[in-house]
Design an enzyme around this catalytic site. Structure first.
Site, mmCIF file in Angstrom:
data_model
loop_
_atom_site.group_PDB
_atom_site.id
_atom_site.type_symbol
_atom_site.label_atom_id
_atom_site.label_comp_id
_atom_site.label_asym_id
_atom_site.label_seq_id
_atom_site.Cartn_x
_atom_site.Cartn_y
_atom_site.Cartn_z
ATOM 1 N N HIS A 143 0.848 -1.196 0.000
ATOM 2 C CA HIS A 143 0.000 0.000 0.000
ATOM 3 C C HIS A 143 0.879 1.240 0.000
ATOM 4 O O HIS A 143 1.932 1.253 0.631
ATOM 5 C CB HIS A 143 -0.918 0.015 1.234
ATOM 6 C CG HIS A 143 -2.058 0.975 1.093
ATOM 7 N ND1 HIS A 143 -1.975 2.291 1.466
ATOM 8 C CD2 HIS A 143 -3.307 0.788 0.604
ATOM 9 C CE1 HIS A 143 -3.129 2.885 1.207
ATOM 10 N NE2 HIS A 143 -3.955 2.010 0.691
ATOM 11 N N GLU B 128 -7.846 -5.031 -0.211
ATOM 12 C CA GLU B 128 -8.429 -5.770 -1.333
ATOM 13 C C GLU B 128 -8.403 -7.282 -1.142
ATOM 14 O O GLU B 128 -9.234 -7.989 -1.688
ATOM 15 C CB GLU B 128 -7.695 -5.414 -2.639
ATOM 16 C CG GLU B 128 -7.556 -3.946 -2.930
ATOM 17 C CD GLU B 128 -8.869 -3.253 -3.245
ATOM 18 O OE1 GLU B 128 -9.937 -3.841 -2.943
ATOM 19 O OE2 GLU B 128 -8.834 -2.137 -3.771
HETATM 20 C C1 LIG Z 1 -0.593 -0.766 -3.925
HETATM 21 C C2 LIG Z 1 0.713 -0.502 -4.668
HETATM 22 C C3 LIG Z 1 0.352 0.061 -6.055
HETATM 23 C C4 LIG Z 1 1.537 0.504 -3.887
HETATM 24 O O1 LIG Z 1 2.695 0.681 -4.586
HETATM 25 P P1 LIG Z 1 3.856 1.711 -4.216
HETATM 26 O O2 LIG Z 1 3.617 2.379 -2.926
HETATM 27 O O3 LIG Z 1 4.002 2.599 -5.393
HETATM 28 O O4 LIG Z 1 5.091 0.741 -4.012
HETATM 29 P P2 LIG Z 1 6.324 0.654 -4.956
HETATM 30 O O5 LIG Z 1 5.857 0.483 -6.363
HETATM 31 O O6 LIG Z 1 7.171 1.829 -4.642
HETATM 32 O O7 LIG Z 1 7.015 -0.693 -4.494
HETATM 33 C C5 LIG Z 1 8.032 -0.768 -3.541
HETATM 34 C C6 LIG Z 1 8.678 -2.146 -3.629
HETATM 35 O O8 LIG Z 1 7.750 -3.112 -3.137
HETATM 36 C C7 LIG Z 1 7.464 -4.055 -4.140
HETATM 37 N N1 LIG Z 1 6.033 -4.341 -4.095
HETATM 38 C C8 LIG Z 1 5.041 -3.470 -3.827
HETATM 39 N N2 LIG Z 1 3.867 -4.118 -3.844
HETATM 40 C C9 LIG Z 1 4.135 -5.394 -4.121
HETATM 41 C C10 LIG Z 1 3.327 -6.534 -4.271
HETATM 42 N N3 LIG Z 1 2.000 -6.471 -4.147
HETATM 43 N N4 LIG Z 1 3.901 -7.694 -4.580
HETATM 44 C C11 LIG Z 1 5.247 -7.776 -4.721
HETATM 45 N N5 LIG Z 1 6.076 -6.727 -4.577
HETATM 46 C C12 LIG Z 1 5.517 -5.548 -4.288
HETATM 47 C C13 LIG Z 1 7.818 -3.407 -5.446
HETATM 48 O O9 LIG Z 1 8.126 -4.376 -6.424
HETATM 49 C C14 LIG Z 1 9.012 -2.593 -5.027
HETATM 50 O O10 LIG Z 1 10.105 -3.478 -4.962
HETATM 51 P P3 LIG Z 1 11.566 -3.030 -5.474
HETATM 52 O O11 LIG Z 1 12.053 -2.085 -4.408
HETATM 53 O O12 LIG Z 1 12.307 -4.292 -5.560
HETATM 54 O O13 LIG Z 1 11.378 -2.357 -6.796
HETATM 55 C C15 LIG Z 1 1.510 -1.811 -4.802
HETATM 56 O O14 LIG Z 1 1.826 -2.311 -3.546
HETATM 57 C C16 LIG Z 1 0.786 -2.851 -5.648
HETATM 58 O O15 LIG Z 1 0.880 -2.844 -6.875
HETATM 59 N N6 LIG Z 1 0.056 -3.816 -5.014
HETATM 60 C C17 LIG Z 1 -0.656 -4.815 -5.735
HETATM 61 C C18 LIG Z 1 -1.998 -4.306 -6.250
HETATM 62 C C19 LIG Z 1 -3.000 -4.089 -5.146
HETATM 63 O O16 LIG Z 1 -3.176 -4.905 -4.254
HETATM 64 N N7 LIG Z 1 -3.689 -2.947 -5.222
HETATM 65 C C20 LIG Z 1 -4.712 -2.575 -4.275
HETATM 66 C C21 LIG Z 1 -4.251 -1.460 -3.425
HETATM 67 S S1 LIG Z 1 -5.400 -1.024 -2.187
#
Ligand SMILES: CC(C)(COP(=O)(O)OP(=O)(O)OC[C@H]1O[C@@H](n2cnc3c(N)ncnc32)[C@H](O)[C@@H]1OP(=O)(O)O)[C@@H](O)C(=O)NCCC(=O)NCCS
Length: 509
Positions: free
Chosen positions: A390, A443
């Site tokens: 998140h 979610e």
């Molecule tokens: C929610 C979300 C978009 C937040 O992303 P964010 O704050 O931008 O996090 P980042 O993209 O900066 O990710 C940071 C690191 O964690 C990892 N990461 C984040 N969410 C992850 C996940 N669900 N599964 C695996 N790795 C994940 C990224 O790959 C990244 O790794 P790295 O440092 O090796 O590149 C992201 O966690 C995600 O895509 N989750 C899956 C989709 C989901 O459940 N969405 C509903 C949200 S309520």
């Protein structure tokens, strides 16, 4: 510049001079003496100002209103010299001299066409600061509706722990809290319930439109809901928030928020060729939601589970769709427009689109013994595990904590399986993505709960839209009550302006 210069003599009347300017389609003329020497400038502005002062243009001479001994530039001066003069002296026209003779008249428009002029700012003001991409960490408004504290794993509605409200209150109690500002007592709640039940009846002429929308080839429940809200607001004649008092804003908000689940369920049933189900007035919001979906009175534990999900998703800080609703409201537009825009923002997969994907991941894993290999492979190949991570929460998402409990109470094999996948995923994420602070988000169990109570997958995000409408309307009413147009700036990074339109570039269709 205009070449040759348009000239007049000082003894012309203002009317005659005005005719010269009109005929030659210029804004100013050089005033010459009988030897052809420059003695002044007369512009449209001078003429207009004189008339404004009550001077008779038919008898007054140019000599009386012209600018004497005007500032000049030389034909050999760089354009930047003229730019500086225009800027400092606030002139709009400059005579251009060549060997002491008036060779032409330069207008500010000529210079703007050819010169790169730095943007003029009020003295001492700096260019606008560029906010971080995505406005992360930037507070853009004040709100008393609620807040999210990511590091603490806590979010609240008007100061009350939202998870506690979901444990202890009904949907209507929390709805009242968000839109009226306080938890209702018994009398307030009963009056509020009456209003929400009364608000569920469809506007005249809407149902045939819903039937058509439900048959469109590109039908999606959320897209159809967006259309239905827009059409309904038009049918109800919701007026610009700028033109109505706060009470009327809140009344429109309540009417539309009461209608949103009714519209959604009608569309759903029309789309599947089923007759619509009228909401039972004896049922609260969540129970009526399931009753309209299936046509049957739901079991108490199903409607309570859904109700808790709905309360948990009513509001969540200054998220994208709430911001959208506030931006639209800030223009003074009507509530239907603000809600339509908010639904559009929620439709994006980065905002409202993940709960069915989390369930799809469970399906793809299939059985508990495949979980570990599947999850490792997903992460190794750079995929994200759906329902984890998140942007704001860097600890347990309080919504997932409660929804895990709710799902567990509902029971069943899918819940056990989900718990196994969750535990495995957290272990694997900790190992393969150490230090990223990835936890289960709302979610993951939202999908499990909704599935358990019989909400079809394509209705997960639309169900979220229904509960979030409460948060949107609270934000809309707050914005309308203390409005200022939201109109930020952008930092222009394109080619330097103004760019000359290429010579000879002609009108074409
Ligand atoms: C929610 C979300 C978009 C937040 O992303 P964010 O704050 O931008 O996090 P980042 O993209 O900066 O990710 C940071 C690191 O964690 C990892 N990461 C984040 N969410 C992850 C996940 N669900 N599964 C695996 N790795 C994940 C990224 O790959 C990244 O790794 P790295 O440092 O090796 O590149 C992201 O966690 C995600 O895509 N989750 C899956 C989709 C989901 O459940 N969405 C509903 C949200 S309520």
């Amino acid at each position: 510049m205009h070449k040759p210069a348009v000239t007049v003599t000082a003894d012309l009347t203002l009317s005659e001079a005005s005719r010269v300017l009109d005929d030659r389609k210029v804004g100013a003329a050089a005033v010459l003496d009988s030897d052809g020497r420059l003695i002044g400038m007369v512009s449209e502005r001078d003429l207009l100002r004189s008339v404004g002062h009550g001077i008779d243009p038919t008898s007054t001479r140019v000599a009386e209103v012209m600018t004497r001994e005007p500032v000049t530039v030389s034909a050999s001066d760089p354009a930047a010299t003229a730019v500086d003069i225009f800027r400092q002296r606030q002139f709009r026209h400059l005579p251009v001299l060549d060997n002491g003779q008036v060779a032409g008249i330069l207008s500010i428009r000529h210079v703007v066409r050819v010169a790169h002029i730095e943007e003029v700012r009020p003295a001492g003001s700096a260019p606008p600061a560029l906010a971080p991409r995505g406005l992360e960490g930037v507070a853009v408004a004040e709100t008393a509706v609620g807040d999210v504290r990511g590091e603490e794993g806590f979010f609240h509605y008007r100061g009350y722990d939202a998870a506690e409200l979901a444990r202890r209150c009904s949907f209507e109690q929390v709805w009242h809290l968000l839109v009226e500002g306080e938890l209702p007592d018994a009398r307030q709640l009963s009056a509020f319930r009456e209003r929400t039940v009364a608000g569920r009846h469809l506007a005249e002429g809407i149902d045939p439109i819903l039937q058509q929308v439900a048959r469109l080839p590109g039908y999606t429940p959320l897209g159809a809901l967006r259309t239905a809200v827009s059409v309904t607001a038009a049918a109800l004649d919701t007026r610009a928030t700028l033109d109505i008092p706060p009470d009327e804003v809140r009344a429109d908000c309540l009417r539309l928020a009461s209608l949103v689940p009714v519209l959604l369920m009608r569309l759903h049933r029309h789309h599947h060729g089923q007759p619509p189900v009228h909401p039972d007035p004896d049922l609260g919001y969540a129970a009526a939601y399931l009753q309209m979906l299936t046509g049957e009175r739901p079991q108490e534990r199903s409607s309570r589970a859904l109700e808790q999900y709905l309360i948990l998703t009513m509001d969540h800080g200054f998220n994208s769709s709430t911001f959208t609703a506030r931006v639209i409201t800030s223009t003074g537009s009507d509530i239907g427009s603000a809600l339509t825009g908010a639904i559009g923002a929620l439709a994006g997969p980065l905002h409202g689109g993940a709960p069915s994907r989390a369930l799809a991941m469970l399906d793809a894993i299939g059985s508990p013994e495949r979980a570990e290999d599947y999850l490792r492979e997903e992460i190794r190949s750079g995929q994200r595990l759906m329902g984890f991570g998140h942007r704001v929460y860097k600890t347990d998402d309080p919504r997932s904590t409660l929804l895990r409990e709710v799902a567990t109470e509902l029971g069943g094999p899918q819940v056990e399986f989900a718990r196994h996948v969750e535990a495995t995923a957290l272990r694997v994420l900790e190992e393969l993505k150490p230090g990223r602070r990835l936890y289960t988000n709302v979610e993951f169990y939202a999908g499990v709960v909704m599935n358990s109570v019989g909400v079809p997958r394509d209705m997960f995000t639309p169900t979220f839209a229904c509960s979030r409408t409460v948060g949107w309307t609270a934000a809309i009413a707050e914005q309308a009550a203390n409005n200022r147009l939201i109109r930020p700036s952008a930092l222009y990074v394109g080619p330097p302006a103004p760019r000359p339109v290429p010579q000879g570039y002609a009108l074409a269709r």
